[in-house]
Design an enzyme around this catalytic site. Structure first.
Site, PDB file in Angstrom:
ATOM      1  N   GLN A 113      12.658  -0.851  46.062  1.00 44.58           N
ATOM      2  CA  GLN A 113      11.622  -0.240  45.942  1.00 44.58           C
ATOM      3  C   GLN A 113      11.653   0.194  44.431  1.00 44.58           C
ATOM      4  O   GLN A 113      10.939   0.205  43.603  1.00 44.58           O
ATOM      5  CB  GLN A 113      11.178   0.812  46.702  1.00 44.58           C
ATOM      6  CG  GLN A 113       9.457   0.921  46.521  1.00 44.58           C
ATOM      7  CD  GLN A 113       8.962   1.991  47.868  1.00 44.58           C
ATOM      8  OE1 GLN A 113       9.440   3.076  47.549  1.00 44.58           O
ATOM      9  NE2 GLN A 113       8.122   1.614  48.488  1.00 44.58           N
TER      10      GLN A 113
ATOM     11  N   GLU B 107       3.527   4.123  -0.458  1.00 39.10           N
ATOM     12  CA  GLU B 107       4.418   4.753  -1.635  1.00 39.10           C
ATOM     13  C   GLU B 107       5.376   5.756  -1.072  1.00 39.10           C
ATOM     14  O   GLU B 107       5.319   6.277   0.370  1.00 39.10           O
ATOM     15  CB  GLU B 107       3.228   5.115  -2.676  1.00 39.10           C
ATOM     16  CG  GLU B 107       2.680   4.160  -3.143  1.00 39.10           C
ATOM     17  CD  GLU B 107       1.802   4.710  -4.362  1.00 39.10           C
ATOM     18  OE1 GLU B 107       1.781   5.780  -4.632  1.00 39.10           O
ATOM     19  OE2 GLU B 107       0.930   3.845  -5.032  1.00 39.10           O
TER      20      GLU B 107
ATOM     21  N   GLU C 272       1.618  -0.220   9.641  1.00 37.25           N
ATOM     22  CA  GLU C 272      -0.065  -0.328   9.850  1.00 37.25           C
ATOM     23  C   GLU C 272      -0.827   0.799  10.510  1.00 37.25           C
ATOM     24  O   GLU C 272      -1.630   0.526  11.149  1.00 37.25           O
ATOM     25  CB  GLU C 272      -0.224  -1.797  10.395  1.00 37.25           C
ATOM     26  CG  GLU C 272       0.431  -2.862   9.443  1.00 37.25           C
ATOM     27  CD  GLU C 272      -0.190  -4.365   9.563  1.00 37.25           C
ATOM     28  OE1 GLU C 272      -1.238  -4.300   9.990  1.00 37.25           O
ATOM     29  OE2 GLU C 272       0.568  -5.175   9.374  1.00 37.25           O
TER      30      GLU C 272
ATOM     31  N   LEU D 106       0.847  -1.222   0.058  1.00 34.64           N
ATOM     32  CA  LEU D 106       0.080   0.104   0.020  1.00 34.64           C
ATOM     33  C   LEU D 106       0.924   1.274  -0.062  1.00 34.64           C
ATOM     34  O   LEU D 106       0.662   2.056  -0.838  1.00 34.64           O
ATOM     35  CB  LEU D 106      -0.795  -0.072   1.381  1.00 34.64           C
ATOM     36  CG  LEU D 106      -1.879   1.300   1.550  1.00 34.64           C
ATOM     37  CD1 LEU D 106      -2.767   1.303   0.353  1.00 34.64           C
ATOM     38  CD2 LEU D 106      -2.367   1.227   2.810  1.00 34.64           C
TER      39      LEU D 106
ATOM     40  N   SER E 250       0.781   7.629   5.485  1.00 37.07           N
ATOM     41  CA  SER E 250      -0.427   7.840   6.371  1.00 37.07           C
ATOM     42  C   SER E 250      -1.588   8.307   5.464  1.00 37.07           C
ATOM     43  O   SER E 250      -2.843   7.706   5.777  1.00 37.07           O
ATOM     44  CB  SER E 250      -0.337   8.962   7.438  1.00 37.07           C
ATOM     45  OG  SER E 250       0.572   8.537   8.110  1.00 37.07           O
TER      46      SER E 250
HETATM   47  N1  CAA Z   1     -13.412  -0.530   6.652  1.00 40.02           N
HETATM   48  C1  CAA Z   1     -14.128  -0.291   5.256  1.00 40.02           C
HETATM   49  N2  CAA Z   1     -14.063   0.995   4.875  1.00 40.02           N
HETATM   50  C2  CAA Z   1     -13.396   2.083   5.159  1.00 40.02           C
HETATM   51  C3  CAA Z   1     -12.653   1.917   6.598  1.00 40.02           C
HETATM   52  C4  CAA Z   1     -12.775   0.743   7.363  1.00 40.02           C
HETATM   53  N3  CAA Z   1     -11.994   0.410   8.317  1.00 40.02           N
HETATM   54  N4  CAA Z   1     -12.146   2.933   6.895  1.00 40.02           N
HETATM   55  C5  CAA Z   1     -12.310   4.006   5.879  1.00 40.02           C
HETATM   56  N5  CAA Z   1     -13.067   3.213   5.067  1.00 40.02           N
HETATM   57  C6  CAA Z   1     -13.642   3.976   3.778  1.00 40.02           C
HETATM   58  C7  CAA Z   1     -14.663   5.037   4.340  1.00 40.02           C
HETATM   59  O1  CAA Z   1     -15.943   4.574   4.487  1.00 40.02           O
HETATM   60  C8  CAA Z   1     -14.555   5.921   2.779  1.00 40.02           C
HETATM   61  O2  CAA Z   1     -15.288   5.324   1.806  1.00 40.02           O
HETATM   62  P1  CAA Z   1     -16.677   6.014   1.239  1.00 40.02           P
HETATM   63  O3  CAA Z   1     -16.108   7.467   0.912  1.00 40.02           O
HETATM   64  O4  CAA Z   1     -16.991   5.145   0.020  1.00 40.02           O
HETATM   65  O5  CAA Z   1     -17.518   6.087   2.199  1.00 40.02           O
HETATM   66  C9  CAA Z   1     -12.875   5.737   2.543  1.00 40.02           C
HETATM   67  O6  CAA Z   1     -12.699   4.381   2.907  1.00 40.02           O
HETATM   68  C10 CAA Z   1     -12.237   6.595   2.795  1.00 40.02           C
HETATM   69  O7  CAA Z   1     -12.235   6.794   4.013  1.00 40.02           O
HETATM   70  P2  CAA Z   1     -11.822   8.236   4.797  1.00 40.02           P
HETATM   71  O8  CAA Z   1     -12.558   9.444   4.421  1.00 40.02           O
HETATM   72  O9  CAA Z   1     -12.049   8.061   6.265  1.00 40.02           O
HETATM   73  O10 CAA Z   1     -10.295   8.451   4.431  1.00 40.02           O
HETATM   74  P3  CAA Z   1      -9.234   9.420   4.933  1.00 40.02           P
HETATM   75  O11 CAA Z   1      -8.630   9.955   3.660  1.00 40.02           O
HETATM   76  O12 CAA Z   1      -9.819  10.632   5.617  1.00 40.02           O
HETATM   77  O13 CAA Z   1      -8.377   8.616   5.782  1.00 40.02           O
HETATM   78  C11 CAA Z   1      -7.122   6.891   7.101  1.00 40.02           C
HETATM   79  C12 CAA Z   1      -8.253   7.326   6.347  1.00 40.02           C
HETATM   80  C13 CAA Z   1      -7.672   6.103   8.325  1.00 40.02           C
HETATM   81  C14 CAA Z   1      -6.316   7.905   7.638  1.00 40.02           C
HETATM   82  C15 CAA Z   1      -6.294   6.072   6.064  1.00 40.02           C
HETATM   83  O14 CAA Z   1      -5.912   6.846   5.141  1.00 40.02           O
HETATM   84  C16 CAA Z   1      -5.315   5.217   6.860  1.00 40.02           C
HETATM   85  O15 CAA Z   1      -5.781   4.103   7.663  1.00 40.02           O
HETATM   86  N6  CAA Z   1      -4.086   5.723   6.897  1.00 40.02           N
HETATM   87  C17 CAA Z   1      -2.924   4.810   7.380  1.00 40.02           C
HETATM   88  C18 CAA Z   1      -2.427   3.766   6.142  1.00 40.02           C
HETATM   89  C19 CAA Z   1      -1.683   2.633   6.760  1.00 40.02           C
HETATM   90  O16 CAA Z   1      -2.248   2.021   7.933  1.00 40.02           O
HETATM   91  N7  CAA Z   1      -0.828   2.043   6.240  1.00 40.02           N
HETATM   92  C20 CAA Z   1       0.121   0.981   6.563  1.00 40.02           C
HETATM   93  C21 CAA Z   1       0.649   0.425   5.654  1.00 40.02           C
HETATM   94  S1  CAA Z   1       0.830  -1.266   5.522  1.00 40.02           S
HETATM   95  C22 CAA Z   1       1.961  -1.806   6.573  1.00 40.02           C
HETATM   96  O17 CAA Z   1       2.287  -1.304   7.419  1.00 40.02           O
HETATM   97  C23 CAA Z   1       2.074  -3.344   6.697  1.00 40.02           C
HETATM   98  C24 CAA Z   1       3.372  -3.709   6.938  1.00 40.02           C
HETATM   99  O18 CAA Z   1       4.421  -3.758   6.182  1.00 40.02           O
HETATM  100  C25 CAA Z   1       3.795  -3.971   8.330  1.00 40.02           C
END
Ligand code: CAA
Length: 370
Positions: free
Chosen positions: A269, A117, A353, A115, A122
């Site tokens: 302690q 890039e 994550e 995911l 974030s």
């Molecule tokens: N389940 C289903 N849909 C969801 C959801 C969830 N938990 N959370 C959000 N959505 C949907 C929303 O409903 C919305 O859809 P609609 O417009 O159709 O209703 C859409 O997603 C966009 O949501 P937001 O408007 O809330 O989006 P946003 O841009 O404001 O931000 C955020 C959302 C929570 C900040 C998100 O961008 C996020 O989680 N960012 C962090 C990314 C992340 O965790 N990256 C980790 C990388 S992977 C990794 O680290 C793995 C590894 O290697 C260990």
């Protein structure tokens, strides 16, 4: 039984060599293979596809034990279980499950989740990687960063933008194989912690992805990513819990053995209160992690609780591991005693994550709806 099996495995198979793997940034290839044979790589997957058919609570128990000893092995386990296998089991087609899920769940191959890039961490909706719809296939172009299992994986779930005008609703998720033309594994990151895990950038140049490798309906990719990350955060929270409890157990043992001013340091302690704080914080984190896992097992919404579990457990991992080094004094500062590695490993749990700040966005949006 599952907890004990994971504990025994971690002590006998992961502990030997963990310091060297950290020093040399060596991926635990043999150990992960054995974890697959033990059923730890696809714990929650339907047995029809080679999985363990277990619940999330069992997964959390195993993750904690593996993470006490080797957080590099446990991040590989967490990504494979939560982000790759669970997502495919839940949203994959029958064909996708037969082809990819079975070897992934049995640990014959490892998966990665792509995911992040260079300019979308974030703010995950800002995907620059594109997947142009060419009729019977998509053409994938772009770069992914910070990919766990980046080189050791054989199968990659790649999130990419198909229709920028639709913003996040134009994003798709694809299953991509490593040996496809135009796919290149880039530089390996030299990290502070979890140094045994392999974190790479990935480059896609005109990679042809068959249409049947898209996960879900057109435009489902962002929701797919959010859903699997919500579950993934329980995995990382249990990793953080393991780092905290592993550090604490080492500090407790050391404090009973090490003497100063004529008695074990645990009887001072200043040290005893540290141990009390560590134990209390770990227990608090454990309840949050278990609650999130339980909600997921009950098929209830767990987005808020998984964010809370990760936020709290990662903070506890950081604080407890720092205190564990302090309890060990000078010995804590050298590699042989393990706590300095656990302290370095702890930091990433507040970053990947979803950073702690992102968890607060998820939690605050949820509580404001109450
Ligand atoms: N389940 C289903 N849909 C969801 C959801 C969830 N938990 N959370 C959000 N959505 C949907 C929303 O409903 C919305 O859809 P609609 O417009 O159709 O209703 C859409 O997603 C966009 O949501 P937001 O408007 O809330 O989006 P946003 O841009 O404001 O931000 C955020 C959302 C929570 C900040 C998100 O961008 C996020 O989680 N960012 C962090 C990314 C992340 O965790 N990256 C980790 C990388 S992977 C990794 O680290 C793995 C590894 O290697 C260990």
């Amino acid at each position: 039984m599952i907890r004990d099996a994971a504990r025994d495995f971690a002590r006998t198979e992961l502990l030997p060599g963990v310091i060297e793997r950290d020093e040399q940034q060596k991926f635990p290839t043999e150990q992960i293979k054995k974890m697959g044979e033990m059923g730890f790589m696809g714990m929650m997957v339907n047995p029809a596809y080679g999985g363990g058919g277990m619940d999330t609570i069992s997964y959390v128990l195993a993750m904690e034990e593996i993470s006490k000893i080797d957080a590099s092995a446990s991040v590989c386990m967490s990504v494979n279980n939560s982000l790759v296998c669970w997502g495919l089991d839940r949203y994959g087609t029958e064909e996708q499950k037969q082809k990819y899920l079975t070897p992934l769940a049995t640990g014959q191959i490892i998966g990665a989740f792509c995911l992040s890039e260079p300019e979308a961490g974030s703010d995950a909706t800002m995907q620059r990687t594109t997947a142009e719809d060419k009729g019977d296939h998509y053409l994938l172009n772009g770069t992914k960063n910070w990919i766990t299992n980046g080189n050791s994986a054989s199968v990659y779930i790649v999130i990419a933008q198909t229709d920028p005008e639709k913003r996040h609703r134009g994003i798709n998720a694809f299953i991509v194989e490593k040996d496809w033309e135009g796919f290149e594994v880039g530089k390996k990151e030299d990290k502070l912690g979890i140094r045994g895990s392999d974190t790479h950038s990935l480059m896609f140049t005109d990679v042809k992805v068959p249409k049947e490798n898209r996960i879900g309906e057109d435009g489902f990719g962002f929701k797919f990513a959010m859903q699997v990350l919500s579950g993934g955060r329980i995995g990382i929270a249990s990793q953080a819990l393991g780092i905290a409890s592993g550090s604490y157990e080492l500090a407790l043992q050391y404090s009973k053995e090490r003497k100063s001013f004529g008695k074990p340091i645990s009887e001072h302690q200043a040290i005893a209160f540290k141990l009390a704080d560590m134990a209390t914080e770990i227990e608090a984190a454990r309840y949050l992690v278990m609650k999130a896992a339980w909600l997921k097992d009950q098929h209830k919404n767990f987005d808020r609780e998984s964010a809370m579990a990760k936020l709290k457990a990662s903070e506890v991992a950081m604080n407890v591991s720092v205190e564990a080094v302090q309890v060990h004094g000078g010995y804590g500062y050298v590699k042989e005693y393990h706590v300095e590695r656990l302290m370095r490993d702890a930091k990433i749990t507040q970053i990947y994550e979803g950073t702690s700040e992102i968890q607060k966005i998820v939690i605050s949006r949820s509580v404001l709806k109450d």
